[in-house]
Enzyme design. Structure first.
Site, PDB file in Angstrom:
ATOM      1  N   GLU A   1       0.821  -1.214   0.000  1.00 14.64           N
ATOM      2  CA  GLU A   1       0.000   0.000   0.000  1.00 14.64           C
ATOM      3  C   GLU A   1       0.856   1.266   0.000  1.00 14.64           C
ATOM      4  OE1 GLU A   1      -3.845   0.039   1.754  1.00 14.64           O
ATOM      5  OE2 GLU A   1      -3.171   1.544   3.189  1.00 14.64           O
TER       6      GLU A   1
ATOM      7  N   HIS B   1      -7.988   3.531  -4.188  1.00 12.88           N
ATOM      8  CA  HIS B   1      -9.043   3.714  -3.185  1.00 12.88           C
ATOM      9  C   HIS B   1      -9.890   4.917  -3.597  1.00 12.88           C
ATOM     10  CE1 HIS B   1      -6.775   1.609   0.371  1.00 12.88           C
ATOM     11  NE2 HIS B   1      -6.453   1.070  -0.791  1.00 12.88           N
TER      12      HIS B   1
ATOM     13  N   ALA C   1     -20.923   2.874   2.053  1.00 13.13           N
ATOM     14  CA  ALA C   1     -20.087   2.366   0.959  1.00 13.13           C
ATOM     15  C   ALA C   1     -20.924   1.534  -0.022  1.00 13.13           C
ATOM     16  CB  ALA C   1     -18.933   1.541   1.523  1.00 13.13           C
TER      17      ALA C   1
ATOM     18  N   TYR D   1     -13.962  -5.438   8.663  1.00  9.38           N
ATOM     19  CA  TYR D   1     -13.381  -5.174   9.980  1.00  9.38           C
ATOM     20  C   TYR D   1     -13.492  -6.428  10.856  1.00  9.38           C
ATOM     21  CZ  TYR D   1     -13.798  -0.595   8.007  1.00  9.38           C
ATOM     22  OH  TYR D   1     -13.670   0.472   7.153  1.00  9.38           O
TER      23      TYR D   1
ATOM     24  N   LYS E   1     -22.962  -4.819   1.136  1.00 11.02           N
ATOM     25  CA  LYS E   1     -21.907  -4.320   0.240  1.00 11.02           C
ATOM     26  C   LYS E   1     -21.600  -5.344  -0.851  1.00 11.02           C
ATOM     27  CE  LYS E   1     -18.312  -2.808   2.915  1.00 11.02           C
ATOM     28  NZ  LYS E   1     -17.484  -1.832   3.666  1.00 11.02           N
TER      29      LYS E   1
ATOM     30  N   LYS F   1       7.015   2.526   2.850  1.00 12.27           N
ATOM     31  CA  LYS F   1       8.375   2.167   3.302  1.00 12.27           C
ATOM     32  C   LYS F   1       8.861   0.919   2.571  1.00 12.27           C
ATOM     33  CE  LYS F   1       8.419   4.340   7.795  1.00 12.27           C
ATOM     34  NZ  LYS F   1       7.138   4.441   8.483  1.00 12.27           N
TER      35      LYS F   1
HETATM   36  P1  FAD Z   1     -19.264   1.367   5.327  1.00 11.42           P
HETATM   37  O1  FAD Z   1     -19.153   0.046   4.683  1.00 11.42           O
HETATM   38  O2  FAD Z   1     -20.299   2.312   4.789  1.00 11.42           O
HETATM   39  O3  FAD Z   1     -19.525   1.116   6.886  1.00 11.42           O
HETATM   40  C1  FAD Z   1     -19.363   2.149   7.846  1.00 11.42           C
HETATM   41  C2  FAD Z   1     -20.270   1.878   9.048  1.00 11.42           C
HETATM   42  O4  FAD Z   1     -21.648   2.004   8.647  1.00 11.42           O
HETATM   43  C3  FAD Z   1     -20.130   0.454   9.612  1.00 11.42           C
HETATM   44  O5  FAD Z   1     -20.292   0.523  11.009  1.00 11.42           O
HETATM   45  C4  FAD Z   1     -21.297  -0.296   8.974  1.00 11.42           C
HETATM   46  O6  FAD Z   1     -21.723  -1.407   9.769  1.00 11.42           O
HETATM   47  C5  FAD Z   1     -22.351   0.798   8.909  1.00 11.42           C
HETATM   48  N1  FAD Z   1     -23.325   0.614   7.835  1.00 11.42           N
HETATM   49  C6  FAD Z   1     -23.067   0.251   6.545  1.00 11.42           C
HETATM   50  N2  FAD Z   1     -24.229   0.187   5.851  1.00 11.42           N
HETATM   51  C7  FAD Z   1     -25.224   0.528   6.701  1.00 11.42           C
HETATM   52  C8  FAD Z   1     -26.658   0.646   6.588  1.00 11.42           C
HETATM   53  N3  FAD Z   1     -27.288   0.387   5.432  1.00 11.42           N
HETATM   54  N4  FAD Z   1     -27.351   1.036   7.700  1.00 11.42           N
HETATM   55  C9  FAD Z   1     -26.742   1.298   8.883  1.00 11.42           C
HETATM   56  N5  FAD Z   1     -25.389   1.183   9.040  1.00 11.42           N
HETATM   57  C10 FAD Z   1     -24.640   0.814   7.968  1.00 11.42           C
HETATM   58  N6  FAD Z   1     -10.201   5.835   4.691  1.00 11.42           N
HETATM   59  C11 FAD Z   1      -9.822   6.852   3.876  1.00 11.42           C
HETATM   60  O7  FAD Z   1     -10.161   8.009   4.139  1.00 11.42           O
HETATM   61  N7  FAD Z   1      -9.077   6.607   2.744  1.00 11.42           N
HETATM   62  C12 FAD Z   1      -8.673   5.374   2.393  1.00 11.42           C
HETATM   63  O8  FAD Z   1      -8.000   5.193   1.378  1.00 11.42           O
HETATM   64  C13 FAD Z   1      -9.039   4.280   3.243  1.00 11.42           C
HETATM   65  N8  FAD Z   1      -8.677   3.007   2.945  1.00 11.42           N
HETATM   66  C14 FAD Z   1      -9.097   1.973   3.754  1.00 11.42           C
HETATM   67  C15 FAD Z   1      -8.743   0.656   3.405  1.00 11.42           C
HETATM   68  C16 FAD Z   1      -9.138  -0.409   4.217  1.00 11.42           C
HETATM   69  C17 FAD Z   1      -8.769  -1.811   3.824  1.00 11.42           C
HETATM   70  C18 FAD Z   1      -9.890  -0.164   5.407  1.00 11.42           C
HETATM   71  C19 FAD Z   1     -10.276  -1.307   6.293  1.00 11.42           C
HETATM   72  C20 FAD Z   1     -10.239   1.136   5.748  1.00 11.42           C
HETATM   73  C21 FAD Z   1      -9.854   2.207   4.932  1.00 11.42           C
HETATM   74  N9  FAD Z   1     -10.219   3.526   5.230  1.00 11.42           N
HETATM   75  C22 FAD Z   1      -9.827   4.565   4.403  1.00 11.42           C
HETATM   76  C23 FAD Z   1     -10.994   3.821   6.439  1.00 11.42           C
HETATM   77  C24 FAD Z   1     -12.534   3.776   6.167  1.00 11.42           C
HETATM   78  O9  FAD Z   1     -12.872   4.779   5.247  1.00 11.42           O
HETATM   79  C25 FAD Z   1     -13.252   3.974   7.497  1.00 11.42           C
HETATM   80  O10 FAD Z   1     -13.054   2.871   8.324  1.00 11.42           O
HETATM   81  C26 FAD Z   1     -14.733   4.348   7.430  1.00 11.42           C
HETATM   82  O11 FAD Z   1     -15.134   4.729   8.753  1.00 11.42           O
HETATM   83  C27 FAD Z   1     -15.673   3.243   6.980  1.00 11.42           C
HETATM   84  O12 FAD Z   1     -15.605   3.015   5.638  1.00 11.42           O
HETATM   85  P2  FAD Z   1     -16.373   1.745   4.980  1.00 11.42           P
HETATM   86  O13 FAD Z   1     -16.162   1.824   3.535  1.00 11.42           O
HETATM   87  O14 FAD Z   1     -16.001   0.509   5.691  1.00 11.42           O
HETATM   88  O15 FAD Z   1     -17.891   2.170   5.340  1.00 11.42           O
END
Ligand code: FAD
Length: 292
Positions: A17, A77, A125, A145, A165, A272
């Protein structure tokens, strides 16, 4: 190349990454990091979007550097919580122009002290994923997660949303970092029972300095096993020793994962190449770079 072509095979993949620089920073240094990482022959390289203090403005540019200059499959991303749907659509168009086929679609963290979502924003998402699918022929991944997303009440609520998703078009998942492999194995068992059967790429963070541990624990609430804390207590004050121990811990985690059939590992290499290179050297007969 669509990443699912790699992830559906039984072969081991190790990916790396990168995060882009802050706006106004010289891109040349970062292009050099891309080159050094590419020379390590990872299966693919991902470029974050506005995370870790970097800016989203350079994500497409660095993903282009990965794919079209260094000829390594690229995963860009894309987050939506801080953007309008129009902005997201314009990034999708840029990705199409550069022939970047793989997107990790994320909500991103919700900005503080603003109304969210506004009418022209995606709330989850899953909504972003459905729209990316409608806008082009991309291979779309999402985040998961193993310890549950911090906003979710229970791991089962989180898994139910994860299933949404996948149903929306997410073809593979990359996990948040974890430091005890049993957490991942338990998660994968529960996910499969919920019908989530897309490839899961295990995210491994090599922790090579003591400050990282404090930050990780405060930000993500990750469970850090006593075995790991003992390493930080013993070596945290000695940067070289901590780096060596962190690389060894990450290597051991990866070997255990692969031995138990988790073939796809993503290393949070944090720009890194030396750390990524040391881990890949430790795995030279497990992930055969010469054959790539
Ligand atoms: P979602 O899948 O939308 O989930 C977020 C929360 O909403 C979860 O608690 C889920 O249970 C809940 N939820 C989902 N759908 C619903 C629904 N229909 N009703 C009610 N609740 C719901 N952040 C950055 O800014 N840039 C990056 O490049 C980046 N890369 C990442 C890469 C990885 C592998 C990971 C694990 C995280 C990354 N993040 C990044 C962090 C991420 O954006 C955050 O963790 C963010 O808070 C959640 O994103 P998500 O896409 O998982 O959200």
């Amino acid at each position: 190349m669509r990443l699912t072509e790699l992830l559906q095979k039984e072969e081991v993949t190790i990916s790396c990454e990168l995060f882009p620089p802050k706006l106004g920073t010289q891109l040349e240094n970062y292009k050099n990091i891309v080159k050094q990482m590419a020379e390590l022959k990872p299966a693919y390289m991902s470029v974050t979007y506005g995370a870790t203090g970097g800016t989203s403005d350079y994500t497409v540019e660095l993903a282009n550097e990965v794919l079209n200059v260094n000829h390594i499959p690229a995963l860009a991303h894309l987050t939506c919580a801080s953007s309008t749907k129009e902005k997201v659509a314009s990034v999708i168009e840029e990705l199409k122009e550069k022939k970047i086929e793989n997107i990790l679609a994320l909500r991103g963290d919700i900005p503080q002290n603003v109304d969210f979502p506004l009418p022209n924003q995606y709330k989850h998402a899953s909504e972003l994923i459905a729209d990316i699918k409608a806008q082009g022929d991309f291979c779309i991944g999402g985040a998961c997660y193993p310890e549950g997303h911090p906003e979710a009440d229970t791991i089962y609520d989180d898994l139910a949303h994860l299933k949404e998703k996948v149903d929306a078009g997410c073809e593979f998942l990359t996990t948040q970092m974890f430091f005890d492999n049993n957490i991942l194995y338990n998660f994968m068992y529960k996910a499969l029972k919920m019908g989530i059967d897309v490839p899961v790429v295990a995210g491994i963070m090599p922790v090579t300095n003591a400050n990282q541990v404090k930050r990780i624990m405060s930000l993500s609430g990750n469970m850090v096993p006593p075995r790991f804390l003992a390493i930080v207590d013993r070596f945290g004050a000695d940067p070289d020793a901590m780096k060596q121990a962190g690389i060894a811990y990450a290597t051991e985690q990866i070997i255990d994962l692969i031995a138990n059939g988790v073939n796809h590992v993503h290393i949070y290499t944090m720009n890194k190449p030396d750390i990524a290179g040391a881990i890949l050297d430790n795995l030279s007969y497990i992930y055969k770079r010469d054959e790539k």
